[in-house]
Design a protein around this motif. Structure first.
Motif, PDB file in Angstrom:
ATOM      1  N   GLU A  62       0.814  -1.078   0.070  1.00 14.06           N
ATOM      2  CA  GLU A  62       0.038   0.007  -0.003  1.00 14.06           C
ATOM      3  C   GLU A  62       0.867   1.243   0.196  1.00 14.06           C
ATOM      4  OE1 GLU A  62      -2.956  -0.459  -0.551  1.00 14.06           O
ATOM      5  OE2 GLU A  62      -3.512  -2.377   0.114  1.00 14.06           O
ATOM      6  N   SER A 106      -3.726   4.475  -0.890  1.00 13.17           N
ATOM      7  CA  SER A 106      -4.053   3.303  -1.957  1.00 13.17           C
ATOM      8  C   SER A 106      -5.350   2.564  -1.500  1.00 13.17           C
ATOM      9  CB  SER A 106      -3.003   2.673  -2.374  1.00 13.17           C
ATOM     10  OG  SER A 106      -2.210   2.061  -1.332  1.00 13.17           O
ATOM     11  N   ALA A 107      -5.639   2.607  -0.223  1.00 10.81           N
ATOM     12  CA  ALA A 107      -6.657   1.895   0.286  1.00 10.81           C
ATOM     13  C   ALA A 107      -7.183   2.501   1.490  1.00 10.81           C
ATOM     14  CB  ALA A 107      -6.214   0.612   1.056  1.00 10.81           C
ATOM     15  N   GLU A 162      -9.081   8.644   0.370  1.00  6.72           N
ATOM     16  CA  GLU A 162      -8.874   7.288   0.338  1.00  6.72           C
ATOM     17  C   GLU A 162      -8.961   6.774  -1.031  1.00  6.72           C
ATOM     18  OE1 GLU A 162     -10.024   6.171   4.787  1.00  6.72           O
ATOM     19  OE2 GLU A 162     -11.646   6.960   3.670  1.00  6.72           O
ATOM     20  N   ASP A 163      -8.239   5.669  -1.316  1.00  2.29           N
ATOM     21  CA  ASP A 163      -8.304   5.037  -2.434  1.00  2.29           C
ATOM     22  C   ASP A 163      -8.045   5.697  -3.714  1.00  2.29           C
ATOM     23  OD1 ASP A 163      -9.193   2.233  -1.377  1.00  2.29           O
ATOM     24  OD2 ASP A 163     -11.037   3.431  -0.777  1.00  2.29           O
TER      25      ASP A 163
END
Length: 255
Positions: A62, A106-107, A162-163
């Motif tokens: 991540e 990335s999460a 986020e993400d």
């Protein structure tokens, strides 16, 4: 010979070090120029993961990226309505709060980095704010730091995205950080963290230089270095603008 043998024995005893993952970083630009027409900027942050061994067969990689503007003390006041008038009842000086702070992951944040690592590296927005000097008589002093976050989030200065970091084959990553128009000058620290299982395995730090240029730079320096001249010039401009508006109105009225 002996040095090579010692190195091989060391990495055999510490396989995690032999498989260390490092970041090769890139920025679409490392300098932001503030002009009279500046309405914000998007910074593309991208990079790759350098390895001396195959990708570890463990939790997925991540990426967490933070961009932080210059920090400064902030006085926060709480108001209450008394006898129909809003008055200040409490105030707290937040010791240090970044003027701009963006986090991209990335999460989901809690999956990308653990609470322990967040405390250690001060990654999340609340951890980036330091408030230790509140008066003991002030109740719920933490609410003042939360108020700073709430106000600056509304102004687009603080954000958690986020993400939004794309990671390809656990090797390439990229994201875009939006910087609003109301930036202040200074070095904007950019940190990139690689994590596995919520634990930081590598990090890198670089800076983005944000500066006023052209007429804005001249006026800014003049206001700081020659305030008397700056004040007289501002007064002259105001008088000229008032006279010009009055003359134009007179011409239009006489037509």
């Amino acid at each position: 010979m002996w040095r090579t043998l010692i190195a091989l024995l060391f990495f055999a005893a510490h396989p995690a070090l032999a498989m260390e993952e490092e970041i090769v970083l890139g920025l679409s630009q490392d300098r932001v120029a503030i002009t009279s027409t500046f309405d914000g900027s998007d910074i593309l942050v991208f990079g790759a993961v350098k390895r001396e061994a195959p990708i570890p067969d463990a939790e997925p990689l991540e990426v967490v990226i933070t961009v932080s503007g210059p920090s400064e003390p902030v006085m926060v006041r709480r108001k209450e309505e008394k006898f129909g008038i809003w008055v200040n009842v409490d105030s707290v000086l937040v010791d240090s709060a970044p003027s701009f702070y963006a986090v991209a992951t990335s999460a989901p944040f809690n999956e990308a980095i653990s609470h322990t690592e967040d405390l250690r590296y001060k990654v999340s927005v609340p951890q980036a704010i330091r408030s230790v000097g509140a008066d003991m008589n002030v109740q719920n002093a933490q609410e003042f730091a939360e108020a700073v976050i709430r106000i600056r989030e509304a102004d687009g200065l603080y954000s958690l995205r986020e993400d939004t970091v794309a990671v390809d084959q656990q090797t390439l990553f990229r994201t875009s950080i939006s910087m609003p128009a109301n930036l202040i000058e200074g070095d904007y620290k950019t940190r990139i963290f690689l994590t596995r299982g919520g634990k930081v395995v590598s990090q890198i730090v670089t800076d983005i230089d944000v500066r006023k240029v052209g007429l804005e730079r001249f006026l800014f320096n003049l206001s700081r270095q020659q305030p008397a001249i700056y004040g007289l010039m501002s007064l002259a401009i105001a008088i000229f603008a008032g006279w010009g508006a009055s003359a134009a109105f007179t011409v239009l009225r006489n037509r």
